[in-house]
Every structure is written in structure tokens, then in C-alpha cells.
Motif scaffolding. Structure first.
Motif, mmCIF file in Angstrom:
data_model
loop_
_atom_site.group_PDB
_atom_site.id
_atom_site.type_symbol
_atom_site.label_atom_id
_atom_site.label_comp_id
_atom_site.label_asym_id
_atom_site.label_seq_id
_atom_site.Cartn_x
_atom_site.Cartn_y
_atom_site.Cartn_z
ATOM 1 N N VAL A 160 0.839 -1.200 0.000
ATOM 2 C CA VAL A 160 0.000 0.000 0.000
ATOM 3 C C VAL A 160 0.873 1.249 0.000
ATOM 4 O O VAL A 160 0.689 2.166 -0.824
ATOM 5 N N LEU A 161 1.843 1.287 0.902
ATOM 6 C CA LEU A 161 2.703 2.467 1.015
ATOM 7 C C LEU A 161 3.603 2.633 -0.200
ATOM 8 O O LEU A 161 3.831 3.762 -0.669
ATOM 9 N N GLU A 162 4.126 1.537 -0.710
ATOM 10 C CA GLU A 162 4.972 1.605 -1.907
ATOM 11 C C GLU A 162 4.185 2.207 -3.070
ATOM 12 O O GLU A 162 4.697 3.070 -3.808
ATOM 13 N N THR A 163 2.940 1.780 -3.235
ATOM 14 C CA THR A 163 2.112 2.258 -4.338
ATOM 15 C C THR A 163 1.721 3.725 -4.131
ATOM 16 O O THR A 163 1.758 4.532 -5.075
ATOM 17 N N LEU A 164 1.340 4.073 -2.918
ATOM 18 C CA LEU A 164 0.961 5.457 -2.627
ATOM 19 C C LEU A 164 2.135 6.410 -2.794
ATOM 20 O O LEU A 164 2.001 7.500 -3.368
ATOM 21 N N ASN A 165 3.296 6.022 -2.290
ATOM 22 C CA ASN A 165 4.476 6.885 -2.403
ATOM 23 C C ASN A 165 4.896 7.064 -3.858
ATOM 24 O O ASN A 165 5.301 8.163 -4.267
ATOM 25 N N ALA A 166 4.789 5.997 -4.643
ATOM 26 C CA ALA A 166 5.122 6.109 -6.068
ATOM 27 C C ALA A 166 4.167 7.069 -6.760
ATOM 28 O O ALA A 166 4.579 7.886 -7.599
ATOM 29 N N GLU A 167 2.892 6.992 -6.397
ATOM 30 C CA GLU A 167 1.905 7.898 -6.984
ATOM 31 C C GLU A 167 2.162 9.338 -6.558
ATOM 32 O O GLU A 167 2.062 10.273 -7.367
ATOM 33 N N ALA A 168 2.525 9.527 -5.294
ATOM 34 C CA ALA A 168 2.776 10.880 -4.789
ATOM 35 C C ALA A 168 3.981 11.527 -5.461
ATOM 36 O O ALA A 168 4.057 12.755 -5.574
ATOM 37 N N GLU A 169 4.929 10.700 -5.902
ATOM 38 C CA GLU A 169 6.159 11.215 -6.509
ATOM 39 C C GLU A 169 6.051 11.405 -8.014
ATOM 40 O O GLU A 169 6.969 11.935 -8.638
ATOM 41 N N ARG A 170 4.926 10.982 -8.581
ATOM 42 C CA ARG A 170 4.772 11.143 -10.031
ATOM 43 C C ARG A 170 4.748 12.630 -10.398
ATOM 44 O O ARG A 170 4.161 13.434 -9.667
ATOM 45 N N PRO A 171 5.370 13.018 -11.490
ATOM 46 C CA PRO A 171 5.303 14.418 -11.921
ATOM 47 C C PRO A 171 3.847 14.847 -12.134
ATOM 48 O O PRO A 171 3.034 14.060 -12.641
ATOM 49 N N LYS A 172 3.533 16.037 -11.733
ATOM 50 C CA LYS A 172 2.147 16.517 -11.858
ATOM 51 C C LYS A 172 1.668 16.484 -13.297
ATOM 52 O O LYS A 172 0.493 16.295 -13.562
ATOM 53 N N THR A 173 2.562 16.659 -14.231
ATOM 54 C CA THR A 173 2.159 16.666 -15.640
ATOM 55 C C THR A 173 1.642 15.302 -16.086
ATOM 56 O O THR A 173 0.904 15.205 -17.047
ATOM 57 N N ALA A 174 2.058 14.243 -15.340
ATOM 58 C CA ALA A 174 1.626 12.895 -15.707
ATOM 59 C C ALA A 174 0.265 12.544 -15.123
ATOM 60 O O ALA A 174 -0.364 11.581 -15.539
ATOM 61 N N GLU A 175 -0.192 13.324 -14.132
ATOM 62 C CA GLU A 175 -1.419 12.977 -13.429
ATOM 63 C C GLU A 175 -2.638 13.040 -14.320
ATOM 64 O O GLU A 175 -3.615 12.332 -14.118
ATOM 65 N N SER A 176 -2.596 13.903 -15.313
ATOM 66 C CA SER A 176 -3.762 14.059 -16.171
ATOM 67 C C SER A 176 -3.754 13.121 -17.366
ATOM 68 O O SER A 176 -4.663 13.107 -18.175
ATOM 69 N N GLN A 177 -2.671 12.350 -17.538
ATOM 70 C CA GLN A 177 -2.559 11.469 -18.685
ATOM 71 C C GLN A 177 -3.346 10.172 -18.481
ATOM 72 O O GLN A 177 -3.535 9.758 -17.373
#
Length: 297
Positions: free
Chosen positions: A280-297
Motif C-alpha cells: 500500500v505504502l509503496e504504491t501510494l508513495n510512487a503515486e505521490a512522486e509522479r510528476p504533476k504533468t503525468a497525473e492528467s494522462q
């Protein structure tokens, strides 16, 4: 007025609380706004020997559990005092709960949604690492501290688990809040004492509850086993038992939401298939570190 305050045993460090300002109440305890050596705190007043010796043992376990826990996402026990009738747990003062936030009754500072989930999972992972199971993870038991820090609280139902598998026997039956029970907890309802003594569950019951809490937190009131709507004390436990889960309902999450698979994995009905907090934490932390520009893709 000072007359509204109570201060037991003046020889001990000064603890005072206002009986007219309860912050919350439970079966055998109330929480009040107070001070400890001049600092604002929450005072949990627990009635001694409320029902049976088992309650006294549970009260002692809550105190001993909290004394062993020191983590930014776990409520801190500052001091313990007692008198003839009550025990007093002096706790960090918080300003709300996730339940308040979900209900719209809290409008103060909050971490981002993903940071809030990371904090809750981190606090629970720490509790498990100290060989305790919480057994009552729910929105009302996650407190909001300033500045924007979430803390797991209320260890009245906690207990120790084995150091190897994190398991414990179901001797005393399920504890906690039924709409946040795991299916294996519901399975033990109605069993005889002898049957319960033969059943063991593990800390993944807390993971299941936290997955339901995550959904409630993100949807502002929904539940995975209430067709995406608000939990119902009768139908929600029945749906949990049967594994009837809806995450993408009218008030749910779209399947491409970053938390969809996380919550789905945390609320698996089969404990061995349920996500562990490390994942859970590994997945959440990876998501939190994603560049904001990738969030909308």
C-alpha cells in the motif's frame, strides 16, 4: 470558571479539565478539553471497573499499548493519573477527526488526500511493527492534529499479536465497529466459545478496515460494501460477509483513480490475498512522486 475544572491528586503533575467541554464519549469513557502543566491537552477519563475484570484488563492494555508507541501518525500518551473512581489518560490535543472531515464539520487544515492516506497507512504499519493489532480502525478513530497531521487513536480494543505472523486467537470474539469489520471477523459471530478459541486471525483485519476508511475518506462518506453509498448497520456487514463490493458506483471512484486498485486490494475478502501495508505504502508513495504533468494522462 475554575469551578468547572477538576484536578485529581495535586501532588502529581497538574492536570485539569473542563467537565462542561467534552470532546467525545464512549461506553465507559469521556474525553475532555484540559491542560497538563499549563499545556492544552485532551483528557480521557475512564471509569474504573465499569463492568467486569475483563474491562479493567482492557483498560490496562490500552495504557500499556500507548506507552510503547511513539510515531508521528499515532496519538501520543503524555501521562497517566488516577483516583479511586477514574483513570485519566492525558493525550495530545487534536482538532478534529476524519469522521468530522467526511461529514463536513471540520474545515481546518488537512494534508493532501494522498498524503493523508500515506500518514494513516504509516501509522498503522508502525502499530503492527510493535506487535499490536488495533481492531477498531474507522473514521472517528483517526484524529486531525495541527498542522495537518493525521493520528490513529483509541487503543481500547487493541491487543498483542505474535511476532512472527501477527496473528491472535478470537477467544473474546470480534471487537470494533461492524461496518468496518473484516469478513473473517464477521465469520466468528455466533460461534461458541470453544469454536472461537480454535480460530486465529491476523493484523490484516486492520488493513481491511483501513481500505474501507480510505474509500470513505476519498468519497466523503461512501463505503465499498454499501454500493458506494453510506454504510448501513444491517446491509453493509452482510455485503462484507458475501464479498459484494462496489467501488465505482454513483458516489464511488472511477476505475482509473489511483486509489481504486489499492482499496480493492486492501478489501479482498480472502486474507491471504489482501494487500499488505508495505505494498500500500509503496504504491501510494510512487503515486505521490509522479510528476504533476503525468497525473492528467
Amino acid at each position: 470558571m475554575f469551578a468547572n475544572f477538576f484536578s485529581p491528586k495535586r501532588s502529581q503533575p497538574t492536570m485539569e479539565f473542563n467537565k462542561e467541554k467534552p470532546l467525545g464519549r464512549g461506553f465507559s469513557a469521556q474525553v475532555f478539553l484540559g491542560t497538563f502543566n499549563g499545556k492544552k491537552v485532551a483528557v480521557k477519563r475512564i471509569e474504573k471497573g465499569f463492568d467486569t475484570n475483563l474491562d479493567e484488563a482492557a483498560q490496562k492494555l490500552e495504557e500499556e499499548t500507548m506507552k510503547k508507541l511513539e510515531h508521528p501518525n499515532v496519538l501520543k500518551l503524555l501521562h497517566v493519573q488516577d483516583d479511586k473512581d477514574f483513570k485519566y489518560l492525558i493525550l495530545e490535543l487534536c482538532i478534529g477527526t476524519i469522521a468530522n472531515y467526511v461529514e463536513g464539520n471540520y474545515t481546518g487544515g488537512m494534508p493532501s488526500e494522498i498524503e493523508g492516506m500515506i500518514q494513516m497507512a504509516s501509522g498503522l504499519q508502525y502499530i503492527h511493527s510493535k506487535h499490536f493489532v488495533h481492531r477498531d480502525i474507522k473514521p472517528a478513530n483517526v484524529l486531525i492534529s495541527s498542522p495537518s497531521v493525521l493520528k490513529i487513536s483509541d487503543f481500547g480494543l487493541s491487543r498483542t499479536v505474535t511476532t512472527t505472523s501477527g496473528s491472535f486467537p478470537m477467544t473474546s470474539g470480534p471487537k470494533g465497529t461492524r461496518v468496518y469489520y473484516s469478513p473473517e471477523f464477521l465469520f466468528t459471530e455466533g460461534k461458541t466459545k470453544e469454536e472461537k478459541e480454535q480460530i486465529r486471525v491476523n493484523v490484516s483485519i486492520d488493513v481491511f478496515s483501513l481500505g474501507c476508511l480510505f474509500f470513505n475518506y476519498l468519497t466523503k462518506g461512501g463505503h465499498p460494501f454499501a454500493n458506494g453509498g453510506s454504510p448501513n448497520e444491517v446491509f453493509t456487514p452482510a455485503n462484507i460477509y458475501k464479498g459484494e463490493k462496489v467501488l465505482d458506483g454513483k458516489t464511488g471512484l472511477p476505475k482509473n483513480h489511483y486509489a481504486y486498485d489499492i482499496i480493492d486490494g486492501m478489501t479482498e475478502n480472502i486474507p491471504d490475498k489482501r494487500w499488505k501495508l508495505e505494498k500500500v505504502l509503496e504504491t501510494l508513495n510512487a503515486e505521490a512522486e509522479r510528476p504533476k504533468t503525468a497525473e492528467s494522462q
